[in-house]
Design a protein around this motif. Structure first.
Motif, PDB file in Angstrom:
ATOM      1  N   LYS A  37       0.830  -1.212   0.000  1.00 40.62           N
ATOM      2  CA  LYS A  37       0.000   0.000   0.000  1.00 40.62           C
ATOM      3  C   LYS A  37       0.862   1.260   0.000  1.00 40.62           C
ATOM      4  O   LYS A  37       0.532   2.246  -0.646  1.00 40.62           O
ATOM      5  CB  LYS A  37      -0.900   0.029   1.253  1.00 40.62           C
ATOM      6  N   THR A  38       1.964   1.221   0.734  1.00 40.93           N
ATOM      7  CA  THR A  38       2.769   2.425   0.931  1.00 40.93           C
ATOM      8  C   THR A  38       3.824   2.608  -0.148  1.00 40.93           C
ATOM      9  O   THR A  38       4.038   3.709  -0.650  1.00 40.93           O
ATOM     10  CB  THR A  38       3.457   2.353   2.315  1.00 40.93           C
ATOM     11  N   GLU A  39       4.486   1.500  -0.527  1.00 45.35           N
ATOM     12  CA  GLU A  39       5.651   1.635  -1.403  1.00 45.35           C
ATOM     13  C   GLU A  39       5.379   1.190  -2.841  1.00 45.35           C
ATOM     14  O   GLU A  39       6.159   1.495  -3.744  1.00 45.35           O
ATOM     15  CB  GLU A  39       6.822   0.818  -0.831  1.00 45.35           C
ATOM     16  N   TYR A  40       4.298   0.423  -3.031  1.00 41.37           N
ATOM     17  CA  TYR A  40       3.970  -0.056  -4.385  1.00 41.37           C
ATOM     18  C   TYR A  40       2.487   0.227  -4.647  1.00 41.37           C
ATOM     19  O   TYR A  40       1.721  -0.664  -5.012  1.00 41.37           O
ATOM     20  CB  TYR A  40       4.249  -1.561  -4.502  1.00 41.37           C
ATOM     21  N   GLY A  41       2.105   1.489  -4.414  1.00 41.40           N
ATOM     22  CA  GLY A  41       0.696   1.859  -4.474  1.00 41.40           C
ATOM     23  C   GLY A  41       0.021   1.499  -5.788  1.00 41.40           C
ATOM     24  O   GLY A  41      -1.158   1.124  -5.811  1.00 41.40           O
ATOM     25  N   VAL A  42       0.757   1.577  -6.887  1.00 44.19           N
ATOM     26  CA  VAL A  42       0.160   1.257  -8.182  1.00 44.19           C
ATOM     27  C   VAL A  42      -0.324  -0.191  -8.217  1.00 44.19           C
ATOM     28  O   VAL A  42      -1.337  -0.500  -8.870  1.00 44.19           O
ATOM     29  CB  VAL A  42       1.160   1.554  -9.331  1.00 44.19           C
ATOM     30  N   LEU A  43       0.345  -1.055  -7.471  1.00 39.30           N
ATOM     31  CA  LEU A  43      -0.050  -2.466  -7.449  1.00 39.30           C
ATOM     32  C   LEU A  43      -1.325  -2.656  -6.625  1.00 39.30           C
ATOM     33  O   LEU A  43      -2.262  -3.347  -7.054  1.00 39.30           O
ATOM     34  CB  LEU A  43       1.099  -3.319  -6.895  1.00 39.30           C
ATOM     35  N   SER A  44      -1.389  -2.016  -5.449  1.00 43.38           N
ATOM     36  CA  SER A  44      -2.636  -2.089  -4.661  1.00 43.38           C
ATOM     37  C   SER A  44      -3.801  -1.571  -5.482  1.00 43.38           C
ATOM     38  O   SER A  44      -4.868  -2.199  -5.560  1.00 43.38           O
ATOM     39  CB  SER A  44      -2.524  -1.247  -3.388  1.00 43.38           C
TER      40      SER A  44
END
Lengths: 322, 189
Positions: free
Chosen positions: A84-91
């Motif tokens: 959620k914090t570091e790979y937001g595009v994936l979430s």
């Protein structure tokens, strides 16, 4: 549904070996495979259930990245604190896909290997080279509105349906596998997915029995992470087009979904026209990334739609950073 | 490859039945069934728990939603043999006509159904969604992925996999909102 025999695998290598016989398949979440089995599109004679395998962890890697076990569910992956914090595009990409119930069951490995949603792939009364090699493609002259505009062939114009995979492509994720003899390898997403050519029934470069054990994310990419999906209804629908973007000043990465047989990313297009206004910049990126596109009359709208979507992404990120 | 596994014969003959134990609504069941039997068909045809409904049987309508180990899934898109040892909750496990679950009572109070066919799935899905909200699982409409708060928009998005042909959606949202508010009141000191 046709008859099959069933076993539960104890280790990844045993699972890999157990699917060597022709007609055998892995089952993880099953949300796509069982649907296709009911429709007599998938016809496995033997199912190897991966449910007992120890592939459910999300762990940090030595270089600061993240390793995601193949059996991590879509919900678990989208909700993970570091994702959620570091790979937001994936979430964001995962949450834009399917429904809550399906995301709770569908796995990371299975999401990558889901089959095409082309209406002609699903209609067993009509020809489809992906379903019945050599039978022809009814989509070429049929209802092609949802289908791909680039990377296609005269044999198949189906688009890849995954949202998650588009985000993984923009993140430069690699797919980890194990083969029946125990050898492991790592594939980029472009290395995993084949373009259809004249063999659209072969969708990946995985060898017989080769099992996806996980996905590795490189260290986080700083910047504004965005996933913008355009679809016919606001929820629970596949993308007409989608944009996965990471924007950091002049540096940018873009991958596109709903438009090609695999997540579509052209790195050479990412640096064009960075000093121009969002609309001009988006047009330049799309023109470059979709050079050679072959849309049908019914889906040619996807290119201007993609331009508009990318413009909106650039405008919102610009506003957000100001 | 030095080893080869026997190739399963392609056949439409019945495959060997498999023994599976699972707990449904607190009661353990030992069943022996064809591996093709979905969890939905096991519930309805083998355990005669017909509360869970078969709508599309293809994961598009949500009528078959149940809770497995507390998590909502579609029982039509999973095989019973994949759930050995797990705990399934169906609409029959929520409440009884004399002692309705608070969400069932809220559905009645808000007129959250007409024909009722989708209702068992709506109930199980709503309970799963409320739990996901409470655990901070974000959704497509969550503005800040790290700050999940209840709203009607969140309910709409999270229940988008449950179709209602009678279009009782506003009343379903009202019922779920009531139950969420009551849960909050209970949790408050």
């Amino acid at each position: 549904m046709r008859a099959f025999t069933y076993e539960r695998a104890r280790t990844p290598q045993a699972a890999s070996h157990a699917t060597l016989p022709a007609g055998a398949k892995f089952i993880a979440g099953g949300t796509n495979l069982l649907d296709l089995m009911k429709l007599d599109i998938e016809r496995p004679t033997h199912l190897v259930d991966l449910g007992d395998l120890n592939l459910r962890a999300i762990t940090g890697t030595r270089d600061g990245g993240l390793h995601v076990g193949a059996l991590v569910t879509n919900t678990e992956l989208a909700s993970h604190p570091r994702v959620k914090t570091e790979y937001g595009v994936l979430s964001r990409a995962i949450l834009a896909g399917a429904s809550g119930q399906i995301r709770n069951k569908a796995t990371t490995g299975g999401n990558l290997l889901q089959r095409a949603r082309c209406p002609y792939f699903y209609d067993t009364n009509l020809p489809c080279n992906k379903r019945e090699p050599g039978s022809g493609c009814a989509a070429l002259t049929g209802l092609s509105r949802p289908l791909a505009v680039i990377g296609t062939s005269d044999a198949c114009i189906a688009q890849h349906p995954s949202d998650m995979a588009v985000a993984l492509r923009v993140l430069d994720a690699t797919v980890n596998t194990v083969r029946p003899d125990g050898r492991e390898r790592a594939l980029t997403l472009d290395g995993l997915y084949r373009l259809p050519g004249d063999t659209p029934h072969l969708e990946t470069t995985l060898e017989p029995g080769e099992l996806i054990t996980g996905v590795t994310l490189p260290p986080p990419v700083a910047g504004t992470h965005v996933y913008r999906k355009v679809r016919d209804r606001a929820s629970y629908a596949f993308a007409l087009v989608s944009v996965a973007a990471i924007l950091n000043g002049k540096a940018a990465r873009f991958a596109f979904g709903g438009v090609a047989p695999r997540p579509w990313r052209v790195e050479e297009a990412e640096g064009v026209s960075v000093d121009t206004a969002p609309g001009r910049r988006a047009s330049a990126v799309i023109d470059r990334a979709f050079e050679g596109a072959r849309p049908t009359a019914q889906n040619a709208f996807k290119l201007p739609l993609l331009r508009g979507t990318l413009t909106a992404v650039l405008e919102s990120a610009h506003g957000g950073q100001a | 490859m030095s080893q080869t596994s026997p190739t399963p014969k392609p056949s439409d003959a019945d495959p060997p039945a498999l023994a599976v134990s699972l707990t449904v609504n607190g009661t353990r069941h030992d069943v022996t069934l064809d591996p093709r039997v979905t969890l939905l068909d096991a519930l309805r045809e083998h355990l005669h728990l017909t509360g869970t409904k078969k709508g599309c049987d293809h994961g598009q309508c949500g009528a078959c939603t149940v809770l497995v180990d507390g998590t909502r899934i579609l029982s039509c898109l999973t095989l019973t043999v994949m759930h050995a040892g797990q705990h399934v909750t169906t609409v029959e496990g929520l409440g009884t006509p004399d002692a309705l679950h608070p969400l069932q009572a809220a559905f009645v109070q808000h007129d959250a159904f007409q024909c009722g066919y989708c209702t068992p799935g709506q109930l199980c899905s709503s309970l799963g969604a409320l739990d996901e909200l409470a655990r901070g699982v974000p959704s497509h409409v969550t503005a800040d992925l790290n700050d999940v708060t209840f709203s009607a928009d969140e309910v709409r998005e999270r229940l988008s996999g449950n179709l209602c042909r009678c279009a009782a959606y506003p009343n379903i949202i009202a019922a779920v909102t009531d139950v969420h508010a009551a849960q909050g009141a209970q949790a408050a000191p």
